[in-house]
Design a protein around this motif. Structure first.
Motif, PDB file in Angstrom:
ATOM      1  N   VAL A  89       0.852  -1.193   0.000  1.00  0.00           N
ATOM      2  CA  VAL A  89       0.000   0.000   0.000  1.00  0.00           C
ATOM      3  C   VAL A  89       0.884   1.239   0.000  1.00  0.00           C
ATOM      4  CG1 VAL A  89      -1.763   1.286   1.248  1.00  0.00           C
ATOM      5  CG2 VAL A  89      -1.818  -1.219   1.246  1.00  0.00           C
ATOM      6  N   LEU A  90       0.698   2.092  -1.013  1.00  0.00           N
ATOM      7  CA  LEU A  90       1.398   3.365  -1.114  1.00  0.00           C
ATOM      8  C   LEU A  90       0.393   4.510  -1.163  1.00  0.00           C
ATOM      9  CD1 LEU A  90       4.044   2.466  -3.856  1.00  0.00           C
ATOM     10  CD2 LEU A  90       4.373   2.425  -1.378  1.00  0.00           C
ATOM     11  N   SER A  91       0.860   5.725  -0.923  1.00  0.00           N
ATOM     12  CA  SER A  91      -0.003   6.906  -1.010  1.00  0.00           C
ATOM     13  C   SER A  91       0.558   7.913  -1.992  1.00  0.00           C
ATOM     14  CB  SER A  91      -0.152   7.574   0.359  1.00  0.00           C
ATOM     15  OG  SER A  91      -0.876   8.791   0.246  1.00  0.00           O
ATOM     16  N   THR A  92      -0.361   8.509  -2.762  1.00  0.00           N
ATOM     17  CA  THR A  92       0.010   9.540  -3.726  1.00  0.00           C
ATOM     18  C   THR A  92       0.239  10.893  -3.064  1.00  0.00           C
ATOM     19  OG1 THR A  92      -2.288  10.208  -4.118  1.00  0.00           O
ATOM     20  CG2 THR A  92      -1.426   8.377  -5.453  1.00  0.00           C
ATOM     21  N   GLY A  93      -0.112  10.992  -1.772  1.00  0.00           N
ATOM     22  CA  GLY A  93      -0.028  12.266  -1.076  1.00  0.00           C
ATOM     23  C   GLY A  93      -1.325  13.032  -1.062  1.00  0.00           C
ATOM     24  N   ASP A  94      -2.337  12.529  -1.736  1.00  0.00           N
ATOM     25  CA  ASP A  94      -3.625  13.229  -1.771  1.00  0.00           C
ATOM     26  C   ASP A  94      -4.437  13.000  -0.504  1.00  0.00           C
ATOM     27  OD1 ASP A  94      -3.908  14.450  -4.577  1.00  0.00           O
ATOM     28  OD2 ASP A  94      -3.224  12.428  -5.016  1.00  0.00           O
ATOM     29  N   ARG A  95      -4.279  11.811   0.134  1.00  0.00           N
ATOM     30  CA  ARG A  95      -5.044  11.521   1.348  1.00  0.00           C
ATOM     31  C   ARG A  95      -4.144  11.220   2.540  1.00  0.00           C
ATOM     32  NH1 ARG A  95      -9.741   7.287  -0.207  1.00  0.00           N
ATOM     33  NH2 ARG A  95     -10.519   7.930   1.834  1.00  0.00           N
ATOM     34  N   GLU A 121       0.589  -0.549  -5.159  1.00  0.00           N
ATOM     35  CA  GLU A 121      -0.723   0.057  -5.441  1.00  0.00           C
ATOM     36  C   GLU A 121      -0.844   1.425  -4.798  1.00  0.00           C
ATOM     37  OE1 GLU A 121      -3.323   0.701  -3.161  1.00  0.00           O
ATOM     38  OE2 GLU A 121      -3.284  -0.867  -1.621  1.00  0.00           O
ATOM     39  N   ALA A 122      -1.501   2.346  -5.494  1.00  0.00           N
ATOM     40  CA  ALA A 122      -1.804   3.678  -4.972  1.00  0.00           C
ATOM     41  C   ALA A 122      -3.171   3.635  -4.298  1.00  0.00           C
ATOM     42  CB  ALA A 122      -1.793   4.701  -6.104  1.00  0.00           C
ATOM     43  N   HIS A 123      -3.207   3.941  -3.004  1.00  0.00           N
ATOM     44  CA  HIS A 123      -4.409   3.699  -2.207  1.00  0.00           C
ATOM     45  C   HIS A 123      -5.395   4.870  -2.200  1.00  0.00           C
ATOM     46  CE1 HIS A 123      -5.927   0.556   0.425  1.00  0.00           C
ATOM     47  NE2 HIS A 123      -6.450   1.490   1.197  1.00  0.00           N
ATOM     48  N   ASP A 124      -4.950   6.038  -2.626  1.00  0.00           N
ATOM     49  CA  ASP A 124      -5.786   7.241  -2.491  1.00  0.00           C
ATOM     50  C   ASP A 124      -7.006   7.230  -3.413  1.00  0.00           C
ATOM     51  OD1 ASP A 124      -3.576   9.462  -1.099  1.00  0.00           O
ATOM     52  OD2 ASP A 124      -2.842   7.627  -2.043  1.00  0.00           O
TER      53      ASP A 124
END
Length: 546
Positions: A89-95, A121-124
Motif C-alpha cells: 500500500v502506497l499513497s500519492t499524497g492526496d489523502r 498500489e496507490a491507495h488514495d
C-alpha cells in the motif's frame, strides 16, 4: 480491502457494500504474446515472468504507507512464511503522507532482497465517487509518473497496480473509460510493466462492470499486458459465486488475480475456503488482506498480532498453513531462481480423453494421468477447433463433466497438464464425439420478448413450469440466432460460449413452482439485427414456445 475502505494512520476501516451476484461475461477475448517484454508479461491469459515461466501470486497485502518502519521486517517474515509476493500500500499524497521516489525504490529493493514479487498500489483512489477525499485514477497515473525513476528498469520484479478500488458504488459506470485512459497514459509515459487494474464497487464488482468490460480494457493496452484484480469479501459468500466469477475470466483467457480477500467481513462472510480451493484448481493467484495493523473494527483481518510472525492469528494460520494456503501452494518466481529448484521440465502429455455418459448437451471425459518429476497439479481442458483452441476449465483430477454443449453436434477436446512450477505439457491427442439429439419436449414453456433498438436489445424472458412438480435449481439453455453478444443479466446469472447461452437461477429464483413462473432479463449487443432463439431447454428438456 473491500468495497469500502477508509484508512487512517492506524490502519484501514472497512464499511458497507451491496451483495448482488455478478452477471455474465461477453464473448471471448484474444490476447497477444509479449515475450519481447523486459519483465512480467501476459500470454494466452497467463502471467509469465521475464524468463517466460508461469507465475501464480501467493502473497498478502502490507500497509506500508501507514507502517513504513515495519516494512523491512514484515517482508522478511512474509518470505519466511512461504509467500512469493506482496501487495504494498502506497499513497500519492492526496489523502495520506506521500511515499516518494526514494521510499518506493527502497520498498522495491526490499522485495528483491526477500525474493518477493512486488505489487505496488496507490491507495488514495479507494472508493472514488463515493468516499470523501478519494481521487480519480488520473491522479494515480500522475503519481506513478512522478516516481517513475524508482520503477523503470524494475519490470522483472514489479507489477504496477494503478489504483486501489478506484470506484465505489456511485459512478462506477465510468470504470471502463477511466481504466482504459489510465492504462494508455502509463504506456505513453513509457511504462512497460505488467499493469494490474482493480474492479469497481469497492473492488468486488458486484455490478459485473469489470467482468463484462475486461476484454475492452485488455484490448486498449497496446502491450496486451494488463491483469485484472477482484477483491472478494461479503459478495462472495458461496462457492458457486466464487467459481462463477473466476471461471468467467479463465474461460475467456483474461488474466485475473484475487487481489484482496479475508475470512470475515462487515458486509458478510466470504467463503475463504472456496476462494483458496478455486484459485488452486484454476491456477489463479491470490493476495490476502492483510499482514497486520488493521483498525476501525476490522482488526480480525490481521494475520499477525502486532506484526509478530510468531503470533499468527487464526486468519493468518488459515492463509499460510491451511489447505490450499500459501505454504502448500506457493512457488518462488523463476527470476529469483525459483521453484521448485528452478524446475523447467514440463510434464508428459496426458492420455487421450475417453468419452462416456454422452447426453444432448454434455459428456464425461476421463484421461490417463500425466507424469512429472515434481508432480502434476492441474489439467487444462481445451476445446479444439481445427488449429485453434478455446480454454474450457482447469481441474485437479483426471476427469471432468462437460455441459452446455450444442445437441447433435460434433465436439473435440484435448487436455494439458501443469506442474507446481507452472510448466505445461504438450496437449493430449484430441477426442471427438457427437452429442445426442435434442430431448423430447418437457413440462415447460418459455416466453421470450425482445426490446430491440438495432445495435442491441433487452430480452424479457418468462419460464413457466407446466408440470405437476416444482423445478429446483434450474438452468435454461438456448442459442442466439445471429451475432449477439451478452453484456448483462438480471434476476438470473448467464454465461455465453460462442452462440450458446446458459442461464441459471439466483438464490431467490431457484424454485419454479408447479404451474408457476420465473422471469429474468438479458441485455446484449447485436450486429445485423436481432431475432428470437428457436429452441429452449430447461434442465435438458425441450420447452414449448409461447
Amino acid at each position: 480491502m473491500s468495497r469500502m475502505k477508509l484508512a487512517t494512520a492506524a490502519g484501514a476501516l472497512l464499511a458497507l457494500a451491496a451483495s448482488v451476484s455478478t452477471a455474465a461475461p461477453a464473448a471471448n477475448a484474444v490476447d497477444v504474446a509479449a515475450d519481447a517484454e523486459p519483465g512480467f508479461h501476459v500470454r494466452d491469459g497467463r502471467l509469465l515472468d521475464a524468463n517466460g515461466n508461469d507465475f501464480v501470486f501467493r502473497g498478502v497485502n502490507h500497509a506500508h504507507t501507514w507502517y513504513t518502519t515495519r516494512t523491512r521486517q514484515a517482508l522478511a517474515d512474509l518470505k519466511a512464511l512461504g509467500a512469493n509476493s506482496v501487495r504494498v500500500v502506497l499513497s500519492t499524497g492526496d489523502r495520506w503522507t506521500k511515499n516518494g521516489t526514494a521510499d518506493v525504490a527502497d520498498v522495491v529493493a526490499q522485495c528483491r532482497t526477500n525474493k518477493l514479487v512486488c505489487v505496488l498500489e496507490a491507495h488514495d483512489t479507494t472508493g472514488y465517487g463515493e468516499q470523501a477525499g478519494a481521487v480519480p485514477l488520473a491522479k494515480a497515473v500522475d503519481y506513478w509518473t512522478e516516481v517513475q525513476n524508482a520503477l523503470k528498469g524494475q519490470e522483472k520484479y514489479v507489477v504496477l497496480n494503478i489504483g486501489n478500488e478506484p470506484h465505489g458504488n456511485t459512478g462506477y459506470a465510468a470504470w471502463t473509460a477511466d481504466t482504459k485512459s489510465a492504462v494508455t497514459r502509463l504506456r505513453a509515459a513509457g511504462f512497460r510493466h505488467s499493469i494490474m487494474v482493480d474492479a469497481p464497487n469497492w473492488g468486488q464488482d458486484h455490478t459485473a462492470t469489470m467482468r463484462n468490460n475486461a476484454p475492452e480494457v485488455f484490448a486498449a493496452d497496446p502491450l496486451r499486458n494488463t491483469v485484472f484484480s477482484v477483491h472478494m469479501y461479503g459478495v462472495y459468500d458461496t462457492a458457486a459465486e466464487v467459481r462463477d466469477y473466476l471461471q468467467s475470466f479463465v474461460s475467456r483467457r483474461l488474466p485475473l488475480v484475487v487481489g484482496e480477500f479475508g475470512h470475515d467481513h462487515s458486509d458478510g462472510n466470504p467463503d475463504e475456503d472456496a476462494i483458496l480451493a478455486t484459485a488452486r484448481t484454476l491456477n489463479l493467484g491470490y493476495l490476502g488482506w492483510s499482514w497486520s495493523g488493521n483498525g476501525g473494527g476490522v482488526e480480525y483481518l490481521d494475520m499477525a498480532t502486532d506484526f509478530d510472525a510468531a503470533r499468527l492469528t487464526p486468519w493468518g494460520q488459515r492463509l499460510f498453513n491451511g489447505p490450499d494456503g500459501i505454504k502448500q501452494t506457493s512457488r518462488e518466481a523463476s527470476i529469483f531462481g525459483g521453484s521448485p529448484g528452478g524446475d523447467t521440465t514440463a510434464p508428459t502429455a496426458p492420455g487421450k480423453p475417453v468419452v462416456s455418459a454422452v447426453t444432448s448437451d454434455g459428456a464425461r471425459l476421463d484421461w490417463a494421468a500425466a507424469t512429472d518429476d515434481t508432480g502434476v497439479t492441474t489439467y487444462d481442458v481445451v476445446r479444439v477447433n481445427g488449429t485453434s483452441e478455446t480454454p474450457v476449465s482447469s481441474v485437479a483430477t483426471t476427469g471432468t463433466t462437460l455441459t452446455g454443449l450444442a445437441p447433435a453436434t460434433a465436439h473435440s477436446y484435448g487436455v494439458y497438464a501443469r506442474d507446481a512450477a507452472g510448466n505445461r505439457s504438450p496437449r493430449s491427442a484430441a477426442v471427438t464425439f457427437t452429442t445426442a439429439d435434442v430431448p423430447a419436449t418437457g413440462t415447460c414453456a418459455v416466453d421470450y420478448r425482445l426490446e430491440d433498438w438495432g445495435s442491441g436489445f433487452n430480452a424479457h424472458v418468462t419460464v413457466r413450469n407446466t408440470g405437476a412438480r416444482a423445478v429446483e435449481d434450474w438452468q435454461l439453455d438456448f442459442a442466439f440466432p445471429g451475432e449477439q453478444t451478452l453484456t448483462s443479466a438480471w434476476n438470473a446469472k448467464a454465461v455465453q460460449q460462442g452462440k450458446q447461452v446458459r442461464v441459471t437461477h439466483e438464490q431467490w429464483t431457484r424454485t419454479i413452482p408447479a404451474g408457476g413462473t420465473v422471469s429474468f432479463g438479458l441485455s446484449a449487443t447485436s450486429a445485423g439485427g436481432s431475432a428470437n432463439p428457436t429452441a429452449f431447454a430447461l434442465n435438458g428438456q425441450l420447452c414449448n414456445r409461447t
